[in-house]
Design a protein around this motif. Structure first.
Motif, mmCIF file in Angstrom:
data_model
loop_
_atom_site.group_PDB
_atom_site.id
_atom_site.type_symbol
_atom_site.label_atom_id
_atom_site.label_comp_id
_atom_site.label_asym_id
_atom_site.label_seq_id
_atom_site.Cartn_x
_atom_site.Cartn_y
_atom_site.Cartn_z
ATOM 1 N N ARG A 377 50.371 26.809 39.995
ATOM 2 C CA ARG A 377 49.486 27.715 40.741
ATOM 3 C C ARG A 377 50.285 28.704 41.588
ATOM 4 O O ARG A 377 49.853 29.836 41.815
ATOM 5 C CB ARG A 377 48.533 26.908 41.639
ATOM 6 N N GLN A 378 51.455 28.274 42.086
ATOM 7 C CA GLN A 378 52.270 29.183 42.889
ATOM 8 C C GLN A 378 52.715 30.377 42.046
ATOM 9 O O GLN A 378 52.603 31.535 42.458
ATOM 10 C CB GLN A 378 53.495 28.437 43.443
ATOM 11 N N THR A 379 53.232 30.081 40.842
ATOM 12 C CA THR A 379 53.655 31.159 39.930
ATOM 13 C C THR A 379 52.467 31.997 39.505
ATOM 14 O O THR A 379 52.545 33.232 39.443
ATOM 15 C CB THR A 379 54.347 30.560 38.694
ATOM 16 N N LEU A 380 51.351 31.329 39.211
ATOM 17 C CA LEU A 380 50.151 32.048 38.779
ATOM 18 C C LEU A 380 49.685 33.023 39.854
ATOM 19 O O LEU A 380 49.338 34.176 39.548
ATOM 20 C CB LEU A 380 49.040 31.037 38.463
ATOM 21 N N ALA A 381 49.700 32.586 41.104
ATOM 22 C CA ALA A 381 49.237 33.468 42.183
ATOM 23 C C ALA A 381 50.088 34.729 42.261
ATOM 24 O O ALA A 381 49.563 35.835 42.426
ATOM 25 C CB ALA A 381 49.276 32.720 43.521
ATOM 26 N N ASN A 382 51.401 34.583 42.104
ATOM 27 C CA ASN A 382 52.276 35.765 42.131
ATOM 28 C C ASN A 382 51.973 36.714 40.981
ATOM 29 O O ASN A 382 51.952 37.941 41.143
ATOM 30 C CB ASN A 382 53.743 35.336 42.074
ATOM 31 N N LEU A 383 51.730 36.164 39.806
ATOM 32 C CA LEU A 383 51.430 37.004 38.634
ATOM 33 C C LEU A 383 50.094 37.730 38.801
ATOM 34 O O LEU A 383 49.960 38.902 38.441
ATOM 35 C CB LEU A 383 51.398 36.137 37.369
#
Length: 1226
Positions: A377-383
């Protein structure tokens, strides 16, 4: 209604035992009651077609259909119209959601369509029965022959009459047309497979497995997928049934292998769509079959067809969902999930916007799973945050939606609820860190604990590290459960090592939550910008995001909540409650007004009151105006604010204890003002309280409170929509002796040096002119008393009122009057002058209104002819009003205002003598107000005003004059026409406020045709790249509106280019390119393009500046060249620019033009030859120019060498003569 099954309801209806809730006894109702009941249903259904799912609405409609035979034709037609219009609206909404693939709405649409369908079925059944019964009674047979009964006299009963008026045969056609429209929907997505289809699938499955028909079935299925798109999902369902019920997967695997060998091009339409739908459906029904072939199907990620890429992205999402829901957590499953997530993350960079949007839609489904995948979710939020700046609106819209979903489904609600207040989470983290420092862990556990639980410090840490970490355990709901259990274990007695581990896990949990909140905070500024998008769905999603963020207590969400206030002025189409304004009002109602069912009514009143007052804190004037529109709209439509809340607001306003702050008391009266705009009774009942509090003791100690109290009193005049300038019929006029005016006079004459005095005085004078029957007399007395007070003061003693030293510009001779008192006096004079001319206009328009309202029965034709010859009394009155305004108010020696005109002029003209900042500001403002009264007074003082505008060092004075010049243009157009450049010069003012006001004034004047543009648009165009975003956005809005008015941008484009490129103050090349790219977007017509090409080519002729070469070439590259004529104009103009092609940027822009023209598909062979020849000439001239340039450069170098040699030769004789001259001497 949560459950409704059409087949069951129809079955119950046919059994003559149909029972439904909320039944109404229609036969006992009067006609007006029936009409009221139906009108109420119409209002609800017209607002939202989903209203039929309300049990009460559905029950009432069923009651009407049940009593079909007892209703008259008018009611029957009305009922059918309600059903048809509701069903038609629901069809439109369903079709839109089907096109947008909004699967979350499918169940709601299914229930609504089935309920409308049931009502229509029941109505048709009753109508057919009634028609058949009528035909039988009148002896009509199916063959059309007449029986004996038909020859008998027609009955005059009511039933016969009603049937005669009610023509079902005509209505039936309308019903059938709508039924066809329903069947045209892609209803397969909403309704499951029919029972008959299921039986047919079973039969086919047996044939394939038991009788060796697999090969034939494979060919037929592939053929169906190739040519019949609607069969793609049924084929997937057939293969699923074959695999699940008959354990035969070979056919599905063979078909998947066959599909994986196919190649799809970008031009293919039917094939990719059908195959992708098949793969999506099969992956949802039988993911284990698809996952076996995923390595072969993965080639579709590189397919030229974006449809296949979209389909495969959704397949990946279905496979992730399936693995996440499995109970077994094997390493292979984890490896597959990580691989699938990697694929989805790569697709964020897909070249096609539909593919990028599909990735976001897939993640929306994944977020609804019980598995939270916290490390992903951390990576997804940045994307997702990066996608907010995507050029495609569909991607931005789904990005906002996914961020909203990430907030709603965040995994940090295990311990402290779901709120995401950064302040609270940081306190928790700090507390845990302090506990960690206090604990002395065993030495051997320190390294292991830190290594396992240490949080990454870099938000942008490579995602591979997350994948490696996640290999230790699969990310399933048990992870959250384990976290909860570990943290809850603090209540038990723990060993030191367990306590240390628990604290480290808690610290990591808090740190992840804080990182997520920071990610959301970084997205908020971009989403604030998207609130201004021209795409309605995008704005609605942004509103949804901010509402959700505010509910979860994210502090920075308040920025968006305030910014979205201005959306209340959006003009929505009639789209059944789905517009931006309706969604905005709903958002504010949910956040601030909706009662909380978990607390008592009294607590709810206090909470809502506190919320409403809080909205006024630190709000700008624009925000308060928008908030007023929202609250007044709520009151007008649904009376959303209860009487208890209004009483509580009055209580806060009038309470005498110290518990209420100034801000709370101000907020209470501001909110009451807003509500009173829609409901005047709120203020009418509290006049005494307003005078006692707002214009009494509290008002004198808090002038802001007094100002808003004056505004509240203005509500007494009513708020009905009226013709501009006319006097509303419901307005009241009070005698000058009324206590309201006595209080207003006292507050104006109140001695103070507070800057807030000017605001309260302005509103007090406005109130006097709005409510008093003789405002001029009352204001005249105020001016006289204020003048007596000012000029009776001599030299100031030290004990007199203090003057703010910051307001002293220079130390000159002292005043004979107190400067602040003098500024107050001139302010009153100026504002009274403006209100007086408004008052005269109101009187004039009221006379016209009354004249038109007089009955014309007594008029005679000869009277009309006489009026045309000598004029009417009305004309004389209008002329008299104009004479008073022009000659009496300021130029008549007996006029009170005329006495102060010379004083104000003297103060403005002698700014060094009258050197007080407030005095100069007030005097200048008063001067421009007086100039709006009389054109002669305006002409006499216009140059003084321009001089002040040019030399004043005070931005506020320049800003006031800039705004006033716009008013002067409106009042006296010809007076300022020749001096309009003074206004344009303010576009380059060093102060942003002055520049913004100048741009706003010019925008208003130009767009409304009050001034003509004569080559000055270059200054407006420079504002497009202003560093102040408000100015640049306003400039973009101006040119967008200007482009829709008679080709104005096209007509002035040459002047704009000259101003930006070759004027005394040209913009830099980067800004020039951005401005031109924006402006050339408005040149779309072929004829315009041809003319611009010709003009730009001619500009090359006499130019030596290489910068201008590049600018013109860039402008040429921006044109579309859709027609052959426009390109031929470019070819014909080659003589003007052929010698400039050696400049690399110029050549590059012409190369871009050629590529753009070649890309046009509908190109004639002759045209292709012209393009090729043009390209060859471009290259030839470029080479020739380069050779000439090289030759010139060599020649220049030779000249330099020659000069050097000649200079050396001149020096050489002196050096050689000295030895030769010495030789004879030897």
């Amino acid at each position: 209604m949560a459950y409704f099954k059409l087949s069951k309801e129809i079955s119950d209806l046919q059994s003559n035992n149909y029972i439904f809730s909320n039944e109404v006894s229609i036969i006992d109702l009067e006609t007006n009651e029936i009409e009221s009941l139906l009108n109420d249903i119409v209002d609800k259904i017209s607002e939202n077609s989903f209203a039929i799912t309300n049990e009460k609405v559905f029950g009432i409609m069923c009651s009407f259909v049940k009593n079909f035979y007892s209703l008259n034709p008018t009611v029957l037609n009305y009922i059918l119209d309600i059903i048809l219009s509701g069903l038609k609206s629901e069809c439109t909404n369903t079709s839109n959601d089907l096109d947008a693939d909004n699967e979350y709405t499918y169940d709601e649409h299914r229930i609504a369509l089935e309920m409308y369908g049931f009502l229509l079925y029941w109505y048709i059944t009753r109508a057919e029965e009634k028609t058949t019964k009528f035909d039988d009674n009148n002896g009509i047979t199916t063959s059309g022959a007449k029986t004996k009964r038909a020859r008998q006299p027609r009955s005059k009963s009511t039933s016969s009459s009603n049937n005669h008026d009610w023509n079902w045969s005509v209505l039936k056609l309308e019903v059938l047309d709508l039924m066809i429209k329903v069947l045209e929907l892609r209803i397969k997505k909403i309704w499951e497979t029919a029972y008959e289809t299921e039986n047919f699938v079973k039969l086919l499955s047996i044939c394939v497995k038991e009788y060796d028909h697999a090969l034939g079935a494979q060919g037929i299925i592939i053929q169906n997928l190739q040519y019949f798109e609607h069969l793609s999902e049924p084929m997937a369902e057939f293969l699923h049934t074959l695999a699940q019920q008959y354990n035969h997967t070979q056919l599905a695997e063979s078909i998947l292998a066959d599909i994986s060998n196919k190649e799809f091009k970008s031009q293919d339409t039917t094939g990719p769509k059908s195959y992708s739908k098949f793969l999506i459906k099969l992956s949802a029904l039988a993911p284990k079959i698809v996952i076996k072939q995923i390595a072969f199907l993965g080639k579709f990620l590189e397919s030229d067809s974006y449809t296949m890429r979209c389909g495969f992205i959704e397949v990946i999402g279905n496979l992730i969902s399936d693995i996440a829901q499995q109970e077994e957590n094997t390493p292979s499953n984890l490896f597959q999930v990580n691989g699938f997530f990697d694929i989805l993350e790569e697709r964020f960079l897909d070249v096609n916007s539909y593919c990028r949007s599909k990735v976001l839609q897939v993640y929306l489904k994944i977020c609804d799973l019980k598995v939270k995948f916290p490390k992903r979710r951390q990576t997804l939020a940045n994307l997702v945050i990066r996608c907010l700046e995507d050029k495609a609106c569909i991607v931005r819209k789904n990005s906002i939606k996914l961020l909203t979903k990430l907030i709603k489904t965040h995994p940090y609600g295990v311990m402290h609820g779901g709120e995401l207040s950064i302040e609270e989470w940081e306190k928790r983290l700090n507390k845990v860190e302090e506990e960690l420092k206090a604990i002395q862990p065993p030495h051997e556990l320190v390294a292991d604990a830190l290594e396992e639980n240490e949080e990454p410090t870099n938000e942008n840490e490579d995602s591979n590290n997350e994948i490696e970490d996640s290999n230790n355990e699969i990310e399933i709901p048990d992870e959250d459960i384990e976290m909860t259990e570990a943290i809850a274990a603090s209540r038990l007695s723990l060993s030191p090592s367990e306590e240390l581990m628990k604290l480290h896990m808690t610290k990591r949990y808090y740190a992840d939550a804080i990182r997520f909140i920071h990610q959301i905070d970084t997205a908020i500024p971009t989403i604030c910008q998207l609130l201004g998008s021209t795409t309605k769905s995008e704005v609605i999603e942004a509103i949804e995001f901010f509402e959700t963020a505010q509910l979860y207590k994210i502090e920075k969400a308040g920025e968006g909540i305030k910014k979205m206030l201005h959306l209340i002025w959006t003009k929505d189409n009639n789209d059944e409650g789905k517009g931006i304004r309706n969604r905005l009002i709903e958002c504010y109602r949910n956040l601030y007004i909706e009662p909380d069912v978990s607390i008592s009514e009294k607590e709810n009143v206090n909470k809502v009151t506190r919320n409403l007052i809080g909205l006024t804190y630190n709000a700008t004037l624009a925000e308060l105006i928008s908030l007023e529109q929202i609250l007044s709209t709520m009151m007008e439509g649904e009376n959303a604010i209860s009487g208890n809340i209004i009483n509580k607001l009055w209580s806060i306003y009038s309470v005498s204890t110290r518990e209420v702050t100034k801000e709370q008391r101000r907020g209470a009266i501001i909110v009451l003002n807003m509500l009173a705009k829609a409901k005047i009774e709120i203020v009418q009942e509290k006049i005494d309280l307003l005078l006692k509090i707002g214009l009494g003791q509290y008002g004198k100690t808090d002038l802001v409170l007094a100002k808003y109290t004056c505004i509240a009193l203005q509500r007494l005049a009513g708020n009905q929509t009226k013709e501009k300038g006319s006097l509303p019929n419901s307005s009241i006029r009070l005698p000058t002796s009324h206590q309201i005016f006595q209080k207003l006079k006292q507050i104006i004459e109140f001695q103070t040096t507070s800057q807030e005095w000017f605001g309260v005085t302005e509103q007090a004078i406005n109130t006097i002119y709005l409510l008093s029957d003789h405002p001029d007399i009352l204001c005249g007395d105020i001016i006289k008393q204020k003048a007596a007070l000012v000029f009776d003061l001599k030299m100031l003693d030290e004990n007199d009122m203090e003057i703010d030293e910051e307001n002293i510009l220079t130390s000159q001779e002292p005043f004979l009057a107190h400067p602040f008192h003098l500024s107050q006096l001139v302010f009153i004079v100026g504002h009274v002058a403006v209100k007086q001319i408004v008052h005269l206009e109101i009187i004039e328009n009221e006379l016209k209104r009354r004249k038109e309202a007089e009955p014309k029965a007594n008029n005679h034709p000869e009277d009309d002819e006489l009026d045309q010859i000598i004029g009417s009394n009305e004309d004389e009155f209008v002329e008299a009003i104009a004479h008073i305004r022009e000659n009496e108010l300021l130029l008549n020696p007996d006029s009170l205002l005329a006495v102060f005109g010379p004083l104000i002029i003297n103060i403005c003209a002698n700014n060094k003598t009258y050197n007080h900042r407030n005095l100069q500001t007030a005097a200048t403002l008063a001067l421009v107000k007086l100039m709006c009264v009389s054109s002669k007074f305006c002409e006499d003082n216009l140059q003084l005003l321009f001089t002040i505008l040019e030399i004043s060092n005070e931005p506020l004075i320049r800003s006031n004059i800039t705004v006033a010049l716009g008013d002067i243009v409106v009042c006296f157009n010809n007076v300022i026409d020749e001096n309009i450049n003074y206004l344009y010069k303010r576009l380059t003012d060093p102060d942003d406020l002055v520049k913004k006001n100048a741009l706003m004034v010019l925008t208003h004047l130009i767009l409304n045709g009050m001034i003509k543009v004569k080559g000055q648009l270059g200054g407006m165009a420079k504002c497009l790249e202003d560093k102040d975003q408000r100015i640049s956005e306003l400039a973009k809005l101006f040119f967008t509106e200007l482009a829709s008015k008679d080709n104005a941008v096209y007509n002035n484009i040459s002047d704009i280019i000259s101003n930006l490129s070759s004027s005394e103050n040209p913009v830099n090349e980067e800004s020039f390119m951005k401005i031109m790219k924006f402006l050339f977007g408005f040149i779309e017509k072929d004829k315009q393009t041809e003319n611009v090409v010709e003009k730009l080519c001619q500009r090359f002729k006499n130019l030596d500046d290489r910068r201008q070469w590049r600018d013109i070439a860039y402008c040429l590259s921006l044109l579309p060249y859709k027609s052959e004529k426009s390109f031929k104009k470019l070819v014909e103009g080659m003589a003007h620019y052929q010698d400039k092609l050696n400049e690399s940027d110029v050549h590059k822009y012409f190369t871009e033009i050629i590529s753009k023209v070649k890309a046009i598909k509908t190109q004639r062979p002759e045209m292709k030859q012209v393009i090729e020849e043009f390209e060859e000439k471009i290259e030839d001239h470029r080479k020739q120019n380069q050779e000439e340039e090289e030759t010139m450069q060599k020649a220049s170098e030779m000249v330099q060498k020659t000069k050097k040699l000649s200079q050396s030769k001149k020096r050489s004789p002196r050096s050689t003569r000295s030895p030769s001259a010495s030789t004879p001497n030897h």
